[in-house]
Design a protein around this motif. Structure first.
Motif, PDB file in Angstrom:
ATOM      1  N   THR A   1      -1.067 -13.807   1.344  1.00 23.23           N
ATOM      2  CA  THR A   1      -0.009 -13.414   0.407  1.00 23.23           C
ATOM      3  C   THR A   1      -0.524 -13.423  -1.033  1.00 23.23           C
ATOM      4  OG1 THR A   1       1.533 -14.439   1.954  1.00 23.23           O
ATOM      5  CG2 THR A   1       2.421 -13.779  -0.167  1.00 23.23           C
ATOM      6  N   VAL A   2      -1.352 -14.411  -1.362  1.00 23.89           N
ATOM      7  CA  VAL A   2      -1.948 -14.454  -2.705  1.00 23.89           C
ATOM      8  C   VAL A   2      -2.804 -13.202  -2.927  1.00 23.89           C
ATOM      9  CG1 VAL A   2      -3.683 -15.646  -4.120  1.00 23.89           C
ATOM     10  CG2 VAL A   2      -1.891 -16.964  -2.984  1.00 23.89           C
ATOM     11  N   LYS A   3      -3.585 -12.837  -1.922  1.00 26.69           N
ATOM     12  CA  LYS A   3      -4.450 -11.651  -2.057  1.00 26.69           C
ATOM     13  C   LYS A   3      -3.626 -10.390  -2.282  1.00 26.69           C
ATOM     14  CE  LYS A   3      -8.392 -13.470   0.470  1.00 26.69           C
ATOM     15  NZ  LYS A   3      -9.132 -13.541   1.721  1.00 26.69           N
ATOM     16  N   ARG A   4      -2.556 -10.243  -1.502  1.00 26.65           N
ATOM     17  CA  ARG A   4      -1.685  -9.064  -1.679  1.00 26.65           C
ATOM     18  C   ARG A   4      -1.059  -9.052  -3.069  1.00 26.65           C
ATOM     19  NH1 ARG A   4       0.368  -9.734   3.428  1.00 26.65           N
ATOM     20  NH2 ARG A   4       2.220 -10.757   2.591  1.00 26.65           N
ATOM     21  N   ALA A   5      -0.604 -10.220  -3.515  1.00 25.83           N
ATOM     22  CA  ALA A   5       0.051 -10.305  -4.825  1.00 25.83           C
ATOM     23  C   ALA A   5      -0.911  -9.929  -5.943  1.00 25.83           C
ATOM     24  CB  ALA A   5       0.592 -11.722  -5.036  1.00 25.83           C
ATOM     25  N   ILE A   6      -2.145 -10.403  -5.853  1.00 27.41           N
ATOM     26  CA  ILE A   6      -3.119 -10.102  -6.918  1.00 27.41           C
ATOM     27  C   ILE A   6      -3.488  -8.618  -6.900  1.00 27.41           C
ATOM     28  CG2 ILE A   6      -5.481 -10.550  -7.726  1.00 27.41           C
ATOM     29  CD1 ILE A   6      -5.016 -13.490  -7.100  1.00 27.41           C
ATOM     30  N   THR A   7      -3.611  -8.054  -5.710  1.00 27.07           N
ATOM     31  CA  THR A   7      -3.883  -6.615  -5.612  1.00 27.07           C
ATOM     32  C   THR A   7      -2.769  -5.805  -6.275  1.00 27.07           C
ATOM     33  OG1 THR A   7      -4.931  -7.053  -3.498  1.00 27.07           O
ATOM     34  CG2 THR A   7      -4.426  -4.764  -3.978  1.00 27.07           C
ATOM     35  N   ARG A   8      -1.534  -6.279  -6.104  1.00 25.43           N
ATOM     36  CA  ARG A   8      -0.369  -5.539  -6.637  1.00 25.43           C
ATOM     37  C   ARG A   8       0.019  -5.979  -8.053  1.00 25.43           C
ATOM     38  NH1 ARG A   8       4.637  -6.642  -3.511  1.00 25.43           N
ATOM     39  NH2 ARG A   8       5.449  -5.206  -5.048  1.00 25.43           N
ATOM     40  N   ARG A   9      -0.787  -6.819  -8.723  1.00 25.85           N
ATOM     41  CA  ARG A   9      -0.292  -7.518  -9.907  1.00 25.85           C
ATOM     42  C   ARG A   9       0.193  -6.613 -11.035  1.00 25.85           C
ATOM     43  NH1 ARG A   9      -5.673  -7.790 -10.177  1.00 25.85           N
ATOM     44  NH2 ARG A   9      -6.687  -7.323 -12.157  1.00 25.85           N
ATOM     45  N   ARG A  10      -0.349  -5.409 -11.121  1.00 21.41           N
ATOM     46  CA  ARG A  10       0.085  -4.519 -12.208  1.00 21.41           C
ATOM     47  C   ARG A  10       1.471  -3.928 -11.978  1.00 21.41           C
ATOM     48  NH1 ARG A  10      -4.695  -4.739 -14.750  1.00 21.41           N
ATOM     49  NH2 ARG A  10      -6.458  -4.542 -13.347  1.00 21.41           N
ATOM     50  N   GLU A  11       2.002  -4.104 -10.758  1.00 26.12           N
ATOM     51  CA  GLU A  11       3.354  -3.589 -10.471  1.00 26.12           C
ATOM     52  C   GLU A  11       4.442  -4.495 -11.024  1.00 26.12           C
ATOM     53  OE1 GLU A  11       4.001  -2.920  -6.263  1.00 26.12           O
ATOM     54  OE2 GLU A  11       1.915  -2.320  -6.012  1.00 26.12           O
ATOM     55  N   PHE A  12       4.103  -5.766 -11.321  1.00 24.04           N
ATOM     56  CA  PHE A  12       5.146  -6.734 -11.674  1.00 24.04           C
ATOM     57  C   PHE A  12       5.365  -6.809 -13.182  1.00 24.04           C
ATOM     58  CE2 PHE A  12       2.927  -8.348  -7.837  1.00 24.04           C
ATOM     59  CZ  PHE A  12       3.944  -8.108  -6.923  1.00 24.04           C
ATOM     60  N   ARG A  13       6.626  -6.913 -13.555  1.00 23.90           N
ATOM     61  CA  ARG A  13       6.988  -7.029 -14.972  1.00 23.90           C
ATOM     62  C   ARG A  13       7.460  -8.449 -15.268  1.00 23.90           C
ATOM     63  NH1 ARG A  13       4.080  -4.196 -15.586  1.00 23.90           N
ATOM     64  NH2 ARG A  13       4.041  -1.968 -15.261  1.00 23.90           N
ATOM     65  N   PRO A  14       7.201  -8.934 -16.491  1.00 26.04           N
ATOM     66  CA  PRO A  14       7.726 -10.253 -16.854  1.00 26.04           C
ATOM     67  C   PRO A  14       9.254 -10.278 -16.727  1.00 26.04           C
ATOM     68  CG  PRO A  14       6.139  -9.485 -18.490  1.00 26.04           C
ATOM     69  CD  PRO A  14       6.401  -8.325 -17.569  1.00 26.04           C
ATOM     70  N   PHE A  15       9.787 -11.414 -16.265  1.00 23.65           N
ATOM     71  CA  PHE A  15      11.224 -11.588 -16.089  1.00 23.65           C
ATOM     72  C   PHE A  15      11.802 -12.121 -17.392  1.00 23.65           C
ATOM     73  CE2 PHE A  15      14.763 -14.465 -14.926  1.00 23.65           C
ATOM     74  CZ  PHE A  15      15.584 -13.568 -14.271  1.00 23.65           C
ATOM     75  N   HIS A  16      12.657 -11.338 -18.016  1.00 23.38           N
ATOM     76  CA  HIS A  16      13.117 -11.723 -19.345  1.00 23.38           C
ATOM     77  C   HIS A  16      14.628 -11.872 -19.394  1.00 23.38           C
ATOM     78  CE1 HIS A  16      12.295 -12.278 -23.583  1.00 23.38           C
ATOM     79  NE2 HIS A  16      13.402 -11.614 -23.816  1.00 23.38           N
ATOM     80  N   LEU A  17      15.107 -12.993 -19.945  1.00 21.20           N
ATOM     81  CA  LEU A  17      16.549 -13.175 -20.123  1.00 21.20           C
ATOM     82  C   LEU A  17      16.920 -12.864 -21.570  1.00 21.20           C
ATOM     83  CD1 LEU A  17      17.390 -16.481 -18.224  1.00 21.20           C
ATOM     84  CD2 LEU A  17      17.809 -14.127 -17.494  1.00 21.20           C
ATOM     85  N   LYS A  18      18.138 -12.370 -21.720  1.00 17.53           N
ATOM     86  CA  LYS A  18      18.615 -11.982 -23.046  1.00 17.53           C
ATOM     87  C   LYS A  18      18.815 -13.231 -23.918  1.00 17.53           C
ATOM     88  CE  LYS A  18      22.155  -8.867 -24.944  1.00 17.53           C
ATOM     89  NZ  LYS A  18      22.686  -9.795 -25.963  1.00 17.53           N
ATOM     90  N   GLU A  19      18.313 -13.173 -25.150  1.00 17.84           N
ATOM     91  CA  GLU A  19      18.460 -14.290 -26.079  1.00 17.84           C
ATOM     92  C   GLU A  19      19.631 -14.036 -27.039  1.00 17.84           C
ATOM     93  OE1 GLU A  19      14.708 -13.288 -26.843  1.00 17.84           O
ATOM     94  OE2 GLU A  19      13.764 -14.789 -25.583  1.00 17.84           O
ATOM     95  N   PRO A  20      20.275 -15.059 -27.583  1.00 13.64           N
ATOM     96  CA  PRO A  20      19.989 -16.474 -27.325  1.00 13.64           C
ATOM     97  C   PRO A  20      20.362 -16.859 -25.895  1.00 13.64           C
ATOM     98  CG  PRO A  20      22.019 -16.270 -28.590  1.00 13.64           C
ATOM     99  CD  PRO A  20      21.452 -14.883 -28.471  1.00 13.64           C
ATOM    100  N   ILE A  21      19.716 -17.936 -25.422  1.00  9.05           N
ATOM    101  CA  ILE A  21      19.953 -18.400 -24.056  1.00  9.05           C
ATOM    102  C   ILE A  21      21.143 -19.365 -24.044  1.00  9.05           C
ATOM    103  CG2 ILE A  21      18.949 -19.616 -22.076  1.00  9.05           C
ATOM    104  CD1 ILE A  21      17.362 -17.098 -22.717  1.00  9.05           C
ATOM    105  N   ASP A  22      22.099 -19.050 -23.201  1.00  8.72           N
ATOM    106  CA  ASP A  22      23.254 -19.930 -23.008  1.00  8.72           C
ATOM    107  C   ASP A  22      22.949 -20.866 -21.841  1.00  8.72           C
ATOM    108  OD1 ASP A  22      25.687 -21.102 -22.575  1.00  8.72           O
ATOM    109  OD2 ASP A  22      26.734 -19.266 -22.001  1.00  8.72           O
ATOM    110  N   LEU A  23      22.592 -22.114 -22.174  1.00  8.54           N
ATOM    111  CA  LEU A  23      22.245 -23.110 -21.152  1.00  8.54           C
ATOM    112  C   LEU A  23      23.454 -23.975 -20.825  1.00  8.54           C
ATOM    113  CD1 LEU A  23      20.216 -24.996 -19.525  1.00  8.54           C
ATOM    114  CD2 LEU A  23      19.943 -26.237 -21.685  1.00  8.54           C
ATOM    115  N   GLN A  24      23.761 -24.097 -19.531  1.00  4.01           N
ATOM    116  CA  GLN A  24      24.797 -25.043 -19.108  1.00  4.01           C
ATOM    117  C   GLN A  24      24.221 -25.960 -18.046  1.00  4.01           C
ATOM    118  OE1 GLN A  24      28.667 -23.624 -18.068  1.00  4.01           O
ATOM    119  NE2 GLN A  24      28.854 -22.328 -19.887  1.00  4.01           N
ATOM    120  N   VAL A  25      24.388 -27.253 -18.258  1.00  2.00           N
ATOM    121  CA  VAL A  25      23.962 -28.239 -17.270  1.00  2.00           C
ATOM    122  C   VAL A  25      25.203 -28.947 -16.744  1.00  2.00           C
ATOM    123  CG1 VAL A  25      22.618 -30.339 -16.849  1.00  2.00           C
ATOM    124  CG2 VAL A  25      21.719 -28.575 -18.384  1.00  2.00           C
TER     125      VAL A  25
END
Ligand SMILES: [Zn+2]
Length: 301
Positions: A226-250
């Motif tokens: 799975t690591v090998k497949r992921a590295i082969t495909r690595r250019r397909e993945f985009r960073p996961f970004h949340l809209k700022e400001p971040i509303d944190l609730q605990v």
């Protein structure tokens, strides 16, 4: 004359090619964050902390999952690898059994939690041994960040798992998550939030404390592939970004932590068990959560 021209051209081209550097061996810097609840065979706290009767055996298994991932990553061209021991006391991985030429992030507390040491020079992040989030009714040992004190963690009004929380930290730094390993429920949850990342399902959940598991040696092979497949495909993945400001609730399991934290003007008390904080970004969100988890006025030294 014609030959001379060719020779000059060839010399120019040759001088422009950085031999032996970026052309033939491109840099591939990898960060592997390792938790334990999602390691093959783990189904209860007996495998997870030094007081458990199977902990010693499962430290070995966790270490071998990491070794399998590191070897596969090297075979696929990884040039630099940082591992973070991100479970419990942060001192589970057995150093003497890990491969050479990696570095290891150990122990807590640390401001970026399970991704301490990650920065924008990395190319990809891998989550090994991860588990489902606190709102999952199905995943083995499901929780988010603190199983004993947090009932839920929400970012921008959505309940998040550690995979999503950490993917958002990495996303802020421009680094994509490319691979995840854990149980079937956790893998499905991660894919639903993060997109078509590579997942290695090493066990299948029956509930919070039970499941059906692969044998360790088979899991090491699966992680490697799975690591090998992921590295082969690595250019397909985009960073996961949340809209700022971040509303944190605990949301706490008990109401007193929410009450006491609400004495600080930076926190808003949403209800009896929940506090809210508005963060400028995920790095700040992580620092606040790490503070909440780790602060104890009786800390020594
Ligand atoms: Zn965890």
């Amino acid at each position: 004359m014609k030959l001379d021209k060719f020779a000059v051209l060839a010399a120019i081209i040759l001088s422009a090619v950085p031999w032996g550097s970026t052309q033939e061996h491109p840099k591939l810097k990898l960060y592997i964050s390792v938790d334990m609840e999602g390691v093959v065979g783990v189904v209860s706290p007996e495998q997870l902390s030094p007081s458990g009767f199977e902990y010693a055996a499962f430290r070995e298994i966790m270490t071998r999952e990491v070794t399998a991932a590191v070897s596969a990553a090297r075979d696929s061209g990884a040039t630099e690898i940082v591992i973070s021991d991100s479970h419990g006391n942060g001192q589970n991985l057995i150093l003497d059994e890990l491969p050479r030429n990696i570095t290891l992030v150990r122990s807590f507390p640390r401001p970026l939690g399970m991704l301490q040491g990650l920065d924008n020079t990395f190319d990809a992040v891998i989550f090994l041994g991860y588990h489902a989030g606190a709102s999952s009714p199905e995943g083995i040992l499901a929780h988010t960040i603190s199983s004993s004190t947090f009932a839920d963690v929400r970012l921008n009004s959505k309940s998040v798992s550690e995979a999503v929380f950490n993917a958002a930290i990495a996303g802020d730094l421009g680094v994509p998550v490319i691979m995840f390993s854990g149980d079937d429920v956790a893998a499905k949850e991660a894919s639903a939030a993060l997109g078509n990342i590579e997942t290695a399902v090493v066990k299948w959940a029956y509930g919070a404390r039970s499941g059906r598991t692969m044998m360790p040696a088979d899991a090491y092979d699966l992680i490697s592939q799975t690591v090998k497949r992921a590295i082969t495909r690595r250019r397909e993945f985009r960073p996961f970004h949340l809209k700022e400001p971040i509303d944190l609730q605990v949301q706490f399991k008990n109401y007193r932590p929410a009450e006491v934290l609400s004495f600080l003007p930076i926190f808003r008390r949403v209800d009896s068990h929940t506090i809210q904080f508005t963060a400028i970004d995920m790095a700040q969100t992580s620092r606040v959560v790490e503070f909440i988890v780790n602060y104890d006025p009786a800390m020594q030294p």
